[in-house]
Design an enzyme around this catalytic site. Structure first.
Site, mmCIF file in Angstrom:
data_model
loop_
_atom_site.group_PDB
_atom_site.id
_atom_site.type_symbol
_atom_site.label_atom_id
_atom_site.label_comp_id
_atom_site.label_asym_id
_atom_site.label_seq_id
_atom_site.Cartn_x
_atom_site.Cartn_y
_atom_site.Cartn_z
ATOM 1 C CG LEU A 151 -2.118 -0.887 1.273
ATOM 2 C CD1 LEU A 151 -2.744 -0.865 2.668
ATOM 3 C CD2 LEU A 151 -3.138 -0.452 0.229
ATOM 4 C CG ASP A 152 1.043 3.987 -3.209
ATOM 5 O OD1 ASP A 152 2.146 3.497 -3.493
ATOM 6 O OD2 ASP A 152 0.119 4.124 -4.031
ATOM 7 C CB ALA A 153 3.615 6.396 2.360
ATOM 8 C CB SER A 205 -2.990 3.773 0.533
ATOM 9 O OG SER A 205 -2.985 4.379 -0.740
ATOM 10 N N GLY A 235 -2.214 0.666 -3.801
ATOM 11 C CA GLY A 235 -3.439 1.424 -3.771
ATOM 12 C C GLY A 235 -3.232 2.828 -4.255
#
Length: 217
Positions: free
Chosen positions: A42-44, A46, A217
């Site tokens: 997951l991106d930071a 997200s 994400g």
């Protein structure tokens, strides 16, 4: 086998090593279990469900785009989606010169809207523009795909939370349930059985996939 479920907060990288000069935190601040790594990312910026395991085969199975595991997200967007925008998301939109696979898209209303604490930091709010919640499910994982898809149909993403990871078609899945942000737990024996079934199942017919093997994400 050690397998954990973690509700990743905003501002945390999906890795245990911090990045030099980065403002983001890392998993080591929350999880003190040796040998586990995130199965997917997951991106930071997200939030939500992250599965971690110490078994390479399970990690590979969950992130290999040939298997096309559905990932579901709660997405708070700027504006209110109309039927045309939802249909475009379902049929696929062109991002980065490549069309996305068909998705599942649903506008959440009333009791369907998740009861969540306010994000820290809060989302951007403009008094003259309403916000809405969508549930969007994908079976591919291109870079920042959810955000790019909603932007492509005129619904900028304000907040993104992964709420569910399907293991196989037919109901086996993990979801957030009541796991608080920043907390983790080990899978139960019943959940471990689901993972065992996944590992023993045969690969499905390949889907058209993105150029990236991870799921972000």
């Amino acid at each position: 086998m050690t397998t954990l479920l973690f509700n990743k907060p905003y501002g945390v990288l999906s890795q245990f090593t911090p990045e030099v000069a980065s403002r983001w935190r890392c998993l080591a601040e929350f999880i003190n279990v040796p040998g586990v790594y995130a199965a997917g990312r997951l991106d930071a910026d997200s939030e939500g469900l992250l599965l971690l395991t110490d078994q390479g085969r399970l990690q590979q199975r969950l992130t290999d785009p040939r298997f096309g595991h559905w990932r579901s997200y709660w997405v708070q967007v700027e504006g209110h989606p109309d039927d045309d925008q939802l249909q475009r998301l379902r049929e696929g939109v062109e991002i980065q010169r490549q069309r996305t696979l068909p998705a599942r898209a649903h506008c959440l209303q009333g009791k369907e809207i998740p009861l969540l604490p306010e994000r820290d930091p809060p989302i951007r709010v403009r008094a003259t523009i309403p916000t809405s919640w969508l549930e969007l499910s994908l079976r591919e994982g291109r870079n920042r795909q959810v955000r790019r898809m909603t932007a492509a149909v005129g619904l900028p993403t304000l907040r993104l939370i992964r709420c569910r990871i399907d293991l196989m078609d037919g109901g086996d899945a993990f979801d957030l349930n009541d796991l608080p942000a920043g907390r983790w737990r080990s899978v139960t024996s019943a959940e471990q059985e689901r993972l065992n079934r996944l590992l023993s199942s045969r690969a499905p017919r390949p889907h058209r996939t993105s150029r990236e093997a991870d799921r972000r994400g």
